[in-house]
Structures are given as C-alpha cells and as structure tokens.
Scaffold this active site. Structure first.
Site, PDB file in Angstrom:
ATOM      1  N   HIS A  40      47.589   7.192  31.016  1.00  0.00           N
ATOM      2  CA  HIS A  40      47.671   5.811  31.516  1.00  0.00           C
ATOM      3  C   HIS A  40      48.796   5.048  30.827  1.00  0.00           C
ATOM      4  O   HIS A  40      48.776   4.854  29.604  1.00  0.00           O
ATOM      5  CB  HIS A  40      46.324   5.132  31.235  1.00  0.00           C
ATOM      6  N   ARG A  41      49.802   4.649  31.610  1.00  0.00           N
ATOM      7  CA  ARG A  41      50.996   3.975  31.075  1.00  0.00           C
ATOM      8  C   ARG A  41      51.673   4.862  30.021  1.00  0.00           C
ATOM      9  O   ARG A  41      52.240   4.365  29.037  1.00  0.00           O
ATOM     10  CB  ARG A  41      50.652   2.602  30.498  1.00  0.00           C
ATOM     11  N   GLU A  67      50.974   7.976  34.361  1.00  0.00           N
ATOM     12  CA  GLU A  67      50.847   6.804  35.243  1.00  0.00           C
ATOM     13  C   GLU A  67      51.762   5.708  34.727  1.00  0.00           C
ATOM     14  O   GLU A  67      51.975   5.583  33.510  1.00  0.00           O
ATOM     15  CB  GLU A  67      49.384   6.339  35.251  1.00  0.00           C
ATOM     16  N   ASP A  69      53.571   1.459  35.848  1.00  0.00           N
ATOM     17  CA  ASP A  69      53.474   0.233  36.637  1.00  0.00           C
ATOM     18  C   ASP A  69      54.875  -0.302  36.881  1.00  0.00           C
ATOM     19  O   ASP A  69      55.725  -0.250  35.990  1.00  0.00           O
ATOM     20  CB  ASP A  69      52.672  -0.834  35.875  1.00  0.00           C
ATOM     21  N   HIS A  82      53.453  -3.408  32.863  1.00  0.00           N
ATOM     22  CA  HIS A  82      52.154  -3.652  33.487  1.00  0.00           C
ATOM     23  C   HIS A  82      51.972  -5.114  33.892  1.00  0.00           C
ATOM     24  O   HIS A  82      51.614  -5.417  35.025  1.00  0.00           O
ATOM     25  CB  HIS A  82      51.018  -3.253  32.555  1.00  0.00           C
ATOM     26  N   GLU A 150      52.218   3.046  40.111  1.00  0.00           N
ATOM     27  CA  GLU A 150      51.480   1.899  40.641  1.00  0.00           C
ATOM     28  C   GLU A 150      52.414   0.751  40.994  1.00  0.00           C
ATOM     29  O   GLU A 150      53.212   0.306  40.167  1.00  0.00           O
ATOM     30  CB  GLU A 150      50.435   1.405  39.638  1.00  0.00           C
ATOM     31  N   LYS A 152      52.759  -2.881  41.241  1.00  0.00           N
ATOM     32  CA  LYS A 152      52.087  -4.053  40.706  1.00  0.00           C
ATOM     33  C   LYS A 152      52.493  -5.313  41.465  1.00  0.00           C
ATOM     34  O   LYS A 152      53.669  -5.510  41.781  1.00  0.00           O
ATOM     35  CB  LYS A 152      52.428  -4.245  39.225  1.00  0.00           C
ATOM     36  N   ASP A 279      44.001   6.281  28.362  1.00  0.00           N
ATOM     37  CA  ASP A 279      44.946   6.006  27.284  1.00  0.00           C
ATOM     38  C   ASP A 279      44.956   7.124  26.253  1.00  0.00           C
ATOM     39  O   ASP A 279      45.909   7.250  25.488  1.00  0.00           O
ATOM     40  CB  ASP A 279      44.572   4.700  26.568  1.00  0.00           C
TER      41      ASP A 279
END
Length: 290
Positions: A40-41, A67, A69, A82, A150, A152, A279
C-alpha cells in the site's frame, strides 16, 4: 433490475455460494499462493508513502504488487501523492508558508519538486521527493513489479482518466503483457472507473468500496474487482462478488484494504479474498502463507 442479476444465484445472495463456487482463478498464473499481497503506497510502514523509496522497500521485501495514488498539479503534471494537500507528507508549510491550505492543485510541478517528502517519516529519508507518475512507473518497471494505480479525487481534476491513460501508454504500460498481468486501475469513483473502462477496455479496473449485493451486477459491467475496506467484509459478501463475472468475463475479484496485522490478514484470507492491500506486506505475507 439489471439482467445480469438473474445470473447470480440466490445462494450467493444469501452468502452461501462459498459452498458452491471456487475462488477466482485469475491469479493462478502469477502465484500458487493466494491471496496476492499488495504494498500500500509502497511498503509504507517502512519508508515514506508513495515515494520511490517505498517502491524500493517493497522490492527489497520481495513484493510484486505496489499500490499508488495519483493527483494533478496546477500546470497539469500527474504526481504520486495520497492527499489532495501537501501538508501531511511534505515540508510545504516551511517552503511556502503563505499558501495555505497547500492543495496539490494550487502548486506547479516545479514547486512540488522542491519539497522534502521524506523527513516527516524519518531522517534517513530526508530529501525524498514527490515523484511524478512517470518517475514512479520507471521505478516499478525497474523492479519488474506490478501496479495497482488509484485515481484520487477525479472530481477535482476533470479529464484525469484520459491523461493517466496517455502517460501509461507513453511509458509502455498499455501493451498486452502489462494490461493482462501487471496493471489495474482503481478508484472510489464509479464514474471514473467506468470512464477508464470505456476509454481503454483492455485495462483491468477495480472499484473501491462495498456496494450492496443487489448493485454488484451493474458494477460488473465495467470493473474486474470490488475492493472494500476489510472492516466491511464478510465471507458471504466475497462469495457474492465471486458469483459474478466482471468486465473481462472472469469472476469478479476482491482486494481488501488496509490490513496490517497477522490476525486480520488470516481472517480476510479465510473469507477467500483475492488480494490484501497492506502497509506491512511482509507481515501479511507471512501470515497468509505461513
């Protein structure tokens, strides 16, 4: 009701389809272990989120999926961040003290490139920068990783979907190997996901959220994944999603977020999810495969 709803069995709607239906086979070619683990990120528990350092850390941990954003600057550059504000993860308040509330859309790409996006996380990352989408793609490609991208706040950035697809195409991410096995585009906006599907039908897409089971057939027309928060998830819901075929004719998948401890990882894996966004990808991987 949409005609596709008729094809979903009553058992699925009652949450009992797990007894009747196999899990989605779409990941079989990638790994014999399920579910997929998605950083995640980047590996954001160990490096500042959405930076190139977080991608590097995920690669160091042996994590294939990352992943990120995407937001857009005042002068139209796509950057990986993000929040729609620069305040939380950069030193923008110090560099530009008079420009509150420090929204990404109010700064040029050159201004954002001056900011420190690492010191807030730890001194070892001082000087890390907010990457552009191109820079992020290059780093993911360097590590031979895969990307869950993603979109955003598409309501803030009209036309963002087309622009993202253009960058992906320019960087070689819309060729057959990438769109089949290495790229998924997701958003909390159903309209944004539908737009991506309409513009580039070959690209796999995901909707972030937990639509009612009765609405799932409509989503299945333009998406390949339903990606809920793990707190909203149940085995019955996962089974209901898997009972439908998505936009590319394969069973709809479920990738859940953001799972950071072993107990939660084992719980959602037991529901039959296809992917876990985390994470702490090493913790989750050990929990679901150990």
């Amino acid at each position: 009701m949409h005609a596709r709803a008729v094809t979903a069995s009553a058992a699925a709607l009652l949450g009992t389809a797990a007894l009747l239906l196999p899990l989605s086979p779409a990941r079989a070619a990638e790994s014999s272990a399920r579910p997929l683990v998605i950083a995640h990120r980047g590996a954001s528990a160990y490096a500042p989120e959405n930076t190139l350092a977080a991608v590097d850390k995920a690669a160091e941990l042996g994590v294939d999926w990352v992943e990120n954003d995407v937001q857009r600057t005042r002068d139209g550059e796509l950057v990986v961040l993000h929040d729609d504000s620069l305040r939380r993860t950069t030193d923008v308040e110090e560099v530009f003290p008079g420009r509150a509330p420090w929204k990404v859309k109010d700064f040029t790409a050159a201004e954002i490139a001056r900011l420190d996006a690492g010191s807030w996380f730890g001194s070892a990352y001082a000087g890390a920068r907010v990457p552009t989408l191109e820079q992020f793609l290059h780093r993911v490609e360097r590590h031979h990783q895969k990307l869950l991208l993603e979109i955003k706040n598409p309501q803030l950035y009209p036309g963002m979907e087309r622009q993202i697809l253009k960058v992906l195409g320019n960087e070689g991410w819309l060729d057959r190997p990438h769109v089949r096995n290495r790229l998924i585009v997701q958003s909390f906006s159903a309209d944004s996901v539908r737009t991506v599907h309409d513009l580039r039908p070959a690209v796999r897409t995901g909707f972030l959220g937990t639509p009612p089971v009765s609405d799932l057939p409509a989503y299945a027309d333009f998406t390949d994944q339903i990606n809920p928060s793990h707190g909203s998830l149940s085995a019955g819901y996962v089974s209901a999603v898997h009972a439908l075929k998505g936009a590319h004719g394969k069973p709809l998948e479920v990738c859940t977020w953001t799972v950071n401890d072993a107990a939660a990882a084992r719980r959602v894996a037991g529901f039959g999810v296809d992917g876990i966004i985390t994470d702490t990808p090493d913790v989750v991987r050990d929990a679901v495969r150990g």
